[in-house]
Design an enzyme around this catalytic site. Structure first.
Site, PDB file in Angstrom:
ATOM      1  N   LYS A  84      35.271  46.801  11.340  1.00 48.76           N
ATOM      2  CA  LYS A  84      34.545  47.237  12.543  1.00 48.76           C
ATOM      3  C   LYS A  84      35.114  48.576  13.040  1.00 48.76           C
ATOM      4  O   LYS A  84      34.382  49.466  13.475  1.00 48.76           O
ATOM      5  CB  LYS A  84      34.628  46.182  13.635  1.00 48.76           C
ATOM      6  CG  LYS A  84      33.824  44.942  13.288  1.00 48.76           C
ATOM      7  CD  LYS A  84      33.561  44.075  14.480  1.00 48.76           C
ATOM      8  CE  LYS A  84      32.505  43.040  14.155  1.00 48.76           C
ATOM      9  NZ  LYS A  84      32.880  42.149  13.032  1.00 48.76           N
ATOM     10  N   ASP A 204      46.675  38.432  45.092  1.00 53.23           N
ATOM     11  CA  ASP A 204      47.348  37.181  44.701  1.00 53.23           C
ATOM     12  C   ASP A 204      48.504  36.913  45.653  1.00 53.23           C
ATOM     13  O   ASP A 204      49.536  37.587  45.572  1.00 53.23           O
ATOM     14  CB  ASP A 204      47.895  37.295  43.271  1.00 53.23           C
ATOM     15  CG  ASP A 204      46.793  37.502  42.253  1.00 53.23           C
ATOM     16  OD1 ASP A 204      45.919  36.620  42.140  1.00 53.23           O
ATOM     17  OD2 ASP A 204      46.787  38.553  41.580  1.00 53.23           O
ATOM     18  N   ASP A 263      43.414  35.019  46.206  1.00 52.01           N
ATOM     19  CA  ASP A 263      43.976  33.751  45.710  1.00 52.01           C
ATOM     20  C   ASP A 263      45.256  33.468  46.485  1.00 52.01           C
ATOM     21  O   ASP A 263      46.069  34.382  46.694  1.00 52.01           O
ATOM     22  CB  ASP A 263      44.372  33.868  44.219  1.00 52.01           C
ATOM     23  CG  ASP A 263      43.162  33.882  43.299  1.00 52.01           C
ATOM     24  OD1 ASP A 263      42.068  33.485  43.740  1.00 52.01           O
ATOM     25  OD2 ASP A 263      43.324  34.290  42.129  1.00 52.01           O
TER      26      ASP A 263
HETATM   27  P1  8DG Z   1      44.091  42.058  38.224  1.00 52.39           P
HETATM   28  O1  8DG Z   1      43.863  40.907  39.137  1.00 52.39           O
HETATM   29  O2  8DG Z   1      44.307  43.320  38.955  1.00 52.39           O
HETATM   30  O3  8DG Z   1      43.024  42.203  37.190  1.00 52.39           O
HETATM   31  O4  8DG Z   1      45.409  41.742  37.363  1.00 52.39           O
HETATM   32  P2  8DG Z   1      46.429  40.515  37.546  1.00 52.39           P
HETATM   33  O5  8DG Z   1      46.807  40.389  38.983  1.00 52.39           O
HETATM   34  O6  8DG Z   1      47.515  40.716  36.573  1.00 52.39           O
HETATM   35  O7  8DG Z   1      45.597  39.249  37.066  1.00 52.39           O
HETATM   36  P3  8DG Z   1      45.252  37.833  37.752  1.00 52.39           P
HETATM   37  O8  8DG Z   1      44.181  37.208  36.942  1.00 52.39           O
HETATM   38  O9  8DG Z   1      44.980  37.957  39.205  1.00 52.39           O
HETATM   39  O10 8DG Z   1      46.517  36.936  37.510  1.00 52.39           O
HETATM   40  C1  8DG Z   1      47.668  37.014  38.298  1.00 52.39           C
HETATM   41  C2  8DG Z   1      48.850  36.639  37.480  1.00 52.39           C
HETATM   42  O11 8DG Z   1      48.825  35.258  37.117  1.00 52.39           O
HETATM   43  C3  8DG Z   1      48.897  37.364  36.169  1.00 52.39           C
HETATM   44  O12 8DG Z   1      49.410  38.653  36.345  1.00 52.39           O
HETATM   45  C4  8DG Z   1      49.777  36.472  35.360  1.00 52.39           C
HETATM   46  C5  8DG Z   1      49.426  35.073  35.849  1.00 52.39           C
HETATM   47  N1  8DG Z   1      48.552  34.432  34.851  1.00 52.39           N
HETATM   48  C6  8DG Z   1      48.904  34.187  33.540  1.00 52.39           C
HETATM   49  N2  8DG Z   1      47.885  33.573  32.893  1.00 52.39           N
HETATM   50  C7  8DG Z   1      46.869  33.457  33.761  1.00 52.39           C
HETATM   51  C8  8DG Z   1      45.561  32.923  33.628  1.00 52.39           C
HETATM   52  O13 8DG Z   1      45.146  32.438  32.578  1.00 52.39           O
HETATM   53  N3  8DG Z   1      44.770  32.980  34.736  1.00 52.39           N
HETATM   54  C9  8DG Z   1      45.213  33.523  35.900  1.00 52.39           C
HETATM   55  N4  8DG Z   1      44.376  33.565  36.954  1.00 52.39           N
HETATM   56  N5  8DG Z   1      46.465  34.012  36.031  1.00 52.39           N
HETATM   57  C10 8DG Z   1      47.281  33.995  34.991  1.00 52.39           C
HETATM   58  O14 8DG Z   1      49.982  34.479  33.080  1.00 52.39           O
HETATM   59 CA    CA Z   2      45.264  39.807  40.545  1.00 52.22          CA
HETATM   60 CA    CA Z   3      44.151  36.199  40.761  1.00 49.22          CA
END
Ligand code: 8DG
Ligand code: CA
Ligand code: CA
Length: 346
Positions: A84, A204, A263
């Site tokens: 790809k 978060d 969250d």
């Molecule tokens: P973003 O929201 O700006 O896209 O990035 P993030 O803050 O890193 O991602 P998030 O989905 O809000 O997740 C927060 C943290 O939770 C992430 O940095 C690491 C941990 N986490 C994992 N695995 C998972 C998963 O499968 N779902 C979720 N919601 N969180 C996870 O390590």
């Molecule tokens: Ca996040």
């Molecule tokens: Ca989140």
């Protein structure tokens, strides 16, 4: 992580590598797009993961890929993905993606899965009933769950990233409000914000309170719901998507601000730092750290780090009073949150 592609059509990659300096951005976007397709349209979790892993792998390279064959030397990229990449390098596009983008059913399913609360299965069922657009979806509003209705209501706002200064402001307002509510509450904003990103998909919030410790199975009754009700009454939260004993998912805003995904999680007071480490991510960093822990004879999760005994079962959780302790047990050099795109093993 399924609701992040930006608006318009065709949908962009949802999990575009957030860091600058990606020398293979086009290829990683292409692979992310294929990952989203497998996740949302074909519901093939295995393929979706493989493409996502490949997208991350190429995004992390410090050189520009010049052929598919070369790319297959990168762990996580097999022969098919290599082909790809060759097609993409030769023609600047991928026939498969063109077909997907021209297919009405696939496009409609992709669109619907961008609504918070609509997964691949529900989206397909809706498309089979004739739903093709958000306007069509609005007409079926009465059949949607509460969370889906909220997702539809804030569809465009939820796809916008939240600028860091707004999260700074939100943090200050929540800290002030919660201190007034109960000054034993500790609060930390984790996720991409704690990793220093200039914008985030959601906020978060990690919370702990001395009234909830690891010897208790659950937090005291209503600990989280009372706190959520308080933030609702203060106007810092506006809607609830889901609420359990330890996890809230919903909507919040700064005064006069846009609706943002928020969250909130409560972790046991004596397990706070394992929670902070986990919820700070990145998810790739977490995966690599867990794998490293396994290799060193530990199990690591959001609650604890435990040595694995000779019979293979995990022992008692180790004492942890800061994130550095966890790195120390694993014989890793401490990594500041803003370097946690991936694990550095030196
Ligand atoms: P973003 O929201 O700006 O896209 O990035 P993030 O803050 O890193 O991602 P998030 O989905 O809000 O997740 C927060 C943290 O939770 C992430 O940095 C690491 C941990 N986490 C994992 N695995 C998972 C998963 O499968 N779902 C979720 N919601 N969180 C996870 O390590
Ligand atoms: Ca996040
Ligand atoms: Ca989140």
């Amino acid at each position: 992580m399924s609701k992040r592609n930006s608006g318009g059509s065709p949908p962009k990659a949802k999990r575009k590598a957030p860091d600058t300096g990606n020398k293979n951005e086009d290829i990683s976007n292409m692979l992310s797009q294929l990952s989203d397709y497998e996740k949302n349209v074909t519901n093939n979790v295995f393929k979706a993961k493989a493409y996502k892993k490949a997208a991350h792998a190429v995004a992390g390279l410090d050189y520009k890929i010049s052929s598919g064959k070369e790319a297959t030397r990168v762990p996580g990229i097999g022969k098919k993905i290599g082909e790809k990449i060759d097609e993409f390098l030769a023609t600047g596009k991928l026939k498969k993606i063109e077909r997907i983008e021209n297919d009405e059913i696939s496009t409609a399913i992709s669109l619907l899965t961008r609504v918070n609360g609509i997964g691949p299965v529900a989206a397909r069922a809706m498309v089979e009933k004739g739903v093709r657009s958000l306007d069509d979806l609005r007409k079926t509003k009465d059949t949607l769950t509460h969370a889906q209705q909220i997702g539809l209501k804030y569809f465009h706002e939820f796809e916008e990233r939240i600028p860091r200064p707004e999260i700074d402001q939100y943090k200050e307002l929540c800290t002030k409000a919660l201190t007034k509510y109960d000054d034993s509450i500790q609060l930390k904003i984790c996720g991409s914000y704690r990793r220093g990103k200039e914008s985030s998909f959601d906020v978060d919030i990690l919370i702990c309170h001395p009234g909830f410790v690891s010897s208790m199975k659950n937090p005291p009754k209503n600990m989280l719901s009372d706190l959520v009700n308080f933030l609702l009454s203060e106007g810092l939260l506006t809607d609830t998507l889901s609420l359990g004993n330890v996890k809230f998912m919903g909507v919040g805003r700064v005064p006069e601000g846009k609706a943002r995904r928020v969250d909130i999680r409560i972790v046991p007071h004596d397990r706070y730092w394992c929670g902070v480490l986990y919820f700070t991510g990145s998810d790739v960093f977490n995966q690599e750290m867990r794998a490293h822990a396994q290799a060193k004879g530990f199990t690591l999760n959001e609650y604890s780090i435990r040595p694995i005994g000779t019979l293979g079962s995990p022992g008692e959780p180790l004492e942890v009073s800061c994130e550095e302790d966890i790195f120390d047990y694993l014989e890793l050099t401490y990594q500041e949150p803003n370097t946690r795109t991936k694990l550095s093993v030196t």
